[in-house]
Motif scaffolding. Structure first.
Motif, short mmCIF file in Angstrom:
data_model
loop_
_atom_site.label_atom_id
_atom_site.label_comp_id
_atom_site.label_asym_id
_atom_site.label_seq_id
_atom_site.Cartn_x
_atom_site.Cartn_y
_atom_site.Cartn_z
N GLY A 70 0.81 -1.21 0.00
CA GLY A 70 0.00 0.00 0.00
C GLY A 70 0.85 1.26 0.00
N LEU A 71 1.92 1.26 0.79
CA LEU A 71 2.83 2.40 0.80
C LEU A 71 3.56 2.54 -0.53
N ARG A 72 3.92 1.40 -1.10
CA ARG A 72 4.68 1.44 -2.36
C ARG A 72 3.84 1.90 -3.53
N THR A 73 2.60 1.42 -3.59
CA THR A 73 1.74 1.71 -4.73
C THR A 73 0.73 2.81 -4.46
N ARG A 74 0.63 3.22 -3.18
CA ARG A 74 -0.37 4.20 -2.74
C ARG A 74 -1.80 3.69 -2.94
N ARG A 75 -1.93 2.36 -2.90
CA ARG A 75 -3.26 1.75 -3.02
C ARG A 75 -3.28 0.56 -2.06
N THR A 76 -3.74 0.78 -0.82
CA THR A 76 -3.72 -0.27 0.18
C THR A 76 -5.01 -1.07 0.13
N ARG A 77 -4.87 -2.39 0.05
CA ARG A 77 -6.05 -3.24 0.11
C ARG A 77 -6.66 -3.14 1.50
N PRO A 78 -7.94 -2.81 1.64
CA PRO A 78 -8.55 -2.72 2.97
C PRO A 78 -8.50 -4.06 3.68
N ALA A 79 -8.26 -4.03 5.01
CA ALA A 79 -8.13 -5.27 5.78
C ALA A 79 -8.66 -5.08 7.19
N TYR A 80 -9.19 -6.17 7.73
CA TYR A 80 -9.59 -6.26 9.13
C TYR A 80 -8.78 -7.39 9.75
N PHE A 81 -8.12 -7.11 10.86
CA PHE A 81 -7.27 -8.11 11.49
C PHE A 81 -7.83 -8.42 12.87
N PHE A 82 -8.37 -9.64 13.05
CA PHE A 82 -8.87 -10.10 14.34
C PHE A 82 -7.81 -11.01 14.94
N HIS A 83 -7.31 -10.62 16.12
CA HIS A 83 -6.16 -11.28 16.72
C HIS A 83 -6.56 -11.84 18.08
N ALA A 84 -6.64 -13.16 18.17
CA ALA A 84 -7.10 -13.80 19.41
C ALA A 84 -5.94 -14.47 20.13
N ALA A 85 -5.95 -14.32 21.46
CA ALA A 85 -5.01 -15.01 22.33
C ALA A 85 -5.74 -15.35 23.62
N ARG A 86 -5.16 -16.25 24.41
CA ARG A 86 -5.84 -16.62 25.65
C ARG A 86 -5.67 -15.53 26.71
N THR A 87 -4.43 -15.16 27.01
CA THR A 87 -4.16 -14.13 28.01
C THR A 87 -3.23 -13.08 27.41
N LEU A 88 -3.09 -11.96 28.09
CA LEU A 88 -2.24 -10.89 27.61
C LEU A 88 -0.77 -11.33 27.50
N PRO A 89 -0.19 -12.04 28.48
CA PRO A 89 1.20 -12.47 28.33
C PRO A 89 1.42 -13.44 27.17
N GLU A 90 0.36 -14.14 26.75
CA GLU A 90 0.51 -15.10 25.66
C GLU A 90 0.31 -14.47 24.28
N ARG A 91 -0.10 -13.22 24.24
CA ARG A 91 -0.35 -12.58 22.95
C ARG A 91 0.94 -12.02 22.37
N ALA A 92 1.26 -12.39 21.17
CA ALA A 92 2.48 -11.94 20.50
C ALA A 92 2.15 -10.90 19.44
N PHE A 93 3.10 -10.00 19.22
CA PHE A 93 3.10 -9.06 18.09
C PHE A 93 2.03 -7.96 18.18
N ARG B 123 -8.37 -11.67 32.42
CA ARG B 123 -7.77 -11.57 33.76
C ARG B 123 -7.63 -10.10 34.15
N ASP B 124 -6.37 -9.64 34.35
CA ASP B 124 -6.16 -8.28 34.83
C ASP B 124 -5.97 -7.27 33.69
N ALA B 125 -6.17 -7.69 32.44
CA ALA B 125 -6.01 -6.77 31.32
C ALA B 125 -7.09 -5.70 31.34
N GLU B 126 -6.74 -4.52 30.84
CA GLU B 126 -7.66 -3.38 30.85
C GLU B 126 -8.41 -3.30 29.52
N PRO B 127 -9.75 -3.27 29.57
CA PRO B 127 -10.53 -3.11 28.33
C PRO B 127 -10.12 -1.84 27.58
#
Length: 707
Positions: A476-499, A524-528
């Protein structure tokens, strides 16, 4: 050749594209789009902001054609105001005649010219072409007008920022005499080899008898122009406005004029010659950011010392962001050297280790054999071979690459589970060597597709999705035309979530084209809102809360139940099977149903698949000289080979990774189910293949494998 009327502007075709431009637009798949944009962006007059812009410039780039038909590019300077627009269809210039400039012979009354106004400091540029009008054609007047034929703006891509200062009166020509050469001498080659900028002129004679001249800017990393052994040059063509003015002209008329400026000394190196557009070459894929190539062969070269009365100095941090997204010829050569090594195990050095989360570690790998990285597709995996376990033994595994093709490094991100992954977590350190083969896999994404992408990742399934998102944002940066995307990222707990931080930064850089949704099943103790956006598991109800009504491509990767549940839910909503893409590696393969998949209107009948043999078949392993007799109870051909004491390489044992592919010397094989990895004719995935049935439906005569 018929010349344009001396007092009339060059006429604009009904569509402002000639046959050469349309050929390249069609090849790029944008011809219909450019039909619409052409009428909107290519005008027969200058808008007011262009007229004001030209009046502020200290220099202008011109393209002209001499009486012999040779085209020349040149830079001409003056105090700001030397260009002005008396009305929106004319640009007046006060430029003294310069006999030393080879372009001067193509700037007479009635000649067609191209013009580029460019401000290197602000990266702004505008172009026009038209016809020269001199009120006293025979006089040696310094004033002339260009009657506008076409006028349009250009994007700021690939322009290196520089500031300028005058060193003499621009009305006074340089004192040095021009030096004419038939080719490039050592000094000229040095200027070209270190250049990050040059300008190119081209032209085409249209069917209506008019001539259209263009001059444009080209930029890249220093050395992006390759000097070839035959005296020519090879230049990558990067993503642009899709007009294809320059290369389209070359398709119709292979004449070109180039000018390189020494910004520190004011020297100009002008040359005219022939050009060739290259649309199919391994070098295109090897050069990061190149969409095609073109070659230039100089026929005549003119060096003009102190030709420009001004000097430029680079601005700190002035490198174009677009240039940073491109490669160089050294990197391209290394990638080409790697191509013959695609089917071999190569040494890679661990250059960096990153603990991404509790239980996930990334290894950054670079080639240690002097060859380059083989380009990969976002979502593919990397087969690696290490010695692990107790007692130590060679082991092959495949790990998804979490880096994008443009990142210039292989990054694998590994969850701690099993003997090999524990070894990579606990024992591998920076500087160690691991063996790797070429990336493979069909779970990939097209950054140019128009349909929005929905990326659904759970656990370690985030790795291919991260690579895909990195690729979408980069393109998208190279061509100035970014394909729209939705990224849903699931993990069990906050310490287990990567990236999470990396994904959030990618979404921010996409300027609204990417929506990132963080999901924790056990907050757990993660903040909404601060730490997560949704609690629970990704399901259809959650998707419906975030996705507006529309048509999407869905990409799934994670544990088997996660993918199957989402797949079944999407199919229940009548999402076509071919809109749901999933990483089918290992036991996580989906159970698909294709009853309402969108199918092409017409498909050729597929050849019937070979059937597994039901009776014993003799098998010969030709390289080792061993023989065996396969029966249905023997299992796969890999298992048969292992029973005979052979140790073929394998990774997944289910037809996903391709590590076990083996050449078939004689005979045929069959598969109980269609393997994920596609092999060419004459090869077998022995981890899941068995001998094929013969004509009678039982056993074939024999099978010979290159093992």
């Amino acid at each position: 050749m018929s010349q344009p009327s001396p007092l009339a502007p060059t006429q604009v075709p009904p569509l402002p594209w000639h046959a050469g431009e349309r050929t390249l637009q069609e090849r790029a798949g944008v011809a219909r789009k450019m039909e619409e944009l052409g009428a909107r962006f290519v005008r027969d007059h200058m808008p007011e902001q262009h007229r004001q812009f030209f009046a502020q410039l200290p220099v202008v780039v011109l393209g002209a054609v001499d009486p012999d038909g040779d085209v020349w590019a040149t830079l001409r300077a003056g105090r700001p105001g030397f260009l002005h627009s008396p009305h929106d269809k004319a640009l007046a210039a006060r430029l003294p005649r310069e006999a030393a400039d080879p372009a001067e012979r193509g700037m007479e009354h009635g000649d067609a010219v191209g013009l580029l106004g460019i401000d290197l400091l602000t990266r702004r540029r505008n172009r026009l072409n038209g016809t020269i009008r001199r009120d006293a054609p025979a006089a040696d007047t310094a004033v002339f007008e260009i009657m506008v034929g076409q006028s349009f703006g250009n994007c700021p891509q690939y322009i290196q920022q520089r500031n300028y200062a005058f060193t003499r009166d621009p009305a006074a020509p340089g004192a040095a005499q021009p030096q004419r050469m038939s080719g490039l001498d050592a000094r000229a080659r040095a200027l070209v080899a270190g250049a990050d900028t040059f300008f190119v002129a081209s032209y085409v004679d249209l069917p209506d008898g008019t001539r259209q001249v263009d001059v444009s800017h080209r930029g890249g990393k220093p050395g992006f122009v390759r000097l070839d052994e035959d005296g020519g040059m090879t230049i990558p063509d990067f993503s642009g406005n899709l007009f294809f003015n320059t290369l389209g002209n070359f398709m119709a008329n292979p004449r070109a004029g180039l000018v390189f400026a020494d910004f520190a000394s004011g020297e100009l190196l002008q040359m005219t010659g022939s050009a060739q557009v290259i649309l199919d070459s391994p070098e295109i894929a090897a050069f990061q950011g190149a969409e095609r190539l073109w070659r230039f062969m100089p026929a005549s070269v003119v060096r003009r010392e102190d030709a420009l009365p001004l000097r430029w100095t680079p601005e700190p941090e002035g490198t174009s962001p677009s240039v940073e997204l491109t490669g160089d010829w050294r990197e391209a050569a290394e990638r080409l050297r790697a191509r013959p090594l695609a089917d071999t195990w190569r040494p890679f050095r661990v250059t960096r280790l990153v603990e991404e989360s509790m239980g996930i570690r990334s290894l950054h790998l670079e080639p240690a054999d002097g060859a380059g990285l083989l380009p990969h597709h976002a979502g593919q995996y990397l087969p690696i071979r290490v010695t692990a376990g107790s007692p130590p033994a060679p082991a092959i595994r495949t790990y998804t690459l979490s880096s994008a093709p443009a990142d210039g490094v292989y990054r694998i991100s590994i969850k701690r589970e099993g003997t090999v992954s524990q070894h990579l977590h606990d024992h591998v350190k920076v500087g160690d060597i691991v063996q790797a083969r070429a990336p493979a896999g069909t779970f990939t994404i097209d950054a140019a597709a128009p349909r929005p992408a929905v990326l659904l990742a759970a656990g370690i399934g985030v790795t291919p999705m991260l690579a895909m998102l990195r690729h979408l944002v980069h393109e998208g940066l190279r061509t100035r035309r970014t394909r729209p995307a939705y990224f849903f990222h699931a993990a069990r707990t906050l310490p287990e979530r990567a990236f999470a931080r990396e994904l959030g930064a990618l979404a921010d850089s996409a300027q609204g084209a990417v929506q990132y949704v963080r999901v924790l099943s056990d907050p757990r103790d993660a903040e909404p809102q601060q730490d997560f956006d949704e609690a629970g598991r990704i399901d259809i109800a959650m998707l419906q809360r975030h996705l507006p009504f529309g048509d999407y491509d869905f990409y799934l990767c994670g544990p088997g139940p996660f993918m199957q549940s989402l797949y079944d839910g999407l199919r229940a909503l009548n999402v076509a099977d071919d809109r749901i893409h999933a990483e089918a590696f290992g036991p996580a393969a989906l159970r698909r149903r294709r009853d309402n998949a969108a199918q092409p209107a017409a498909q050729p009948a597929a050849a019937p698949a070979a059937r597994p043999a039901t009776a014993p078949v003799p098998v010969v392993f030709t390289r080792s000289g061993k023989e065996a007799r396969w029966s249905p109870a023997a299992g796969s051909l890999l298992e048969l080979a292992e029973q005979r004491g052979l140790a073929p390489e394998f990774g997944c044992r289910n037809g996903s990774c391709g590590t076990c592919r083996t050449r078939i010397v004689q005979g045929a094989v069959a598969y109980a189910g269609t393997p994920e990895f596609e092999v060419s004719d004459g090869e077998a995935l022995i981890c899941c293949a068995v001998p094929a049935a013969g004509d009678e439906g039982t056993g074939s005569m024999s099978l010979q494998l290159d093992l």
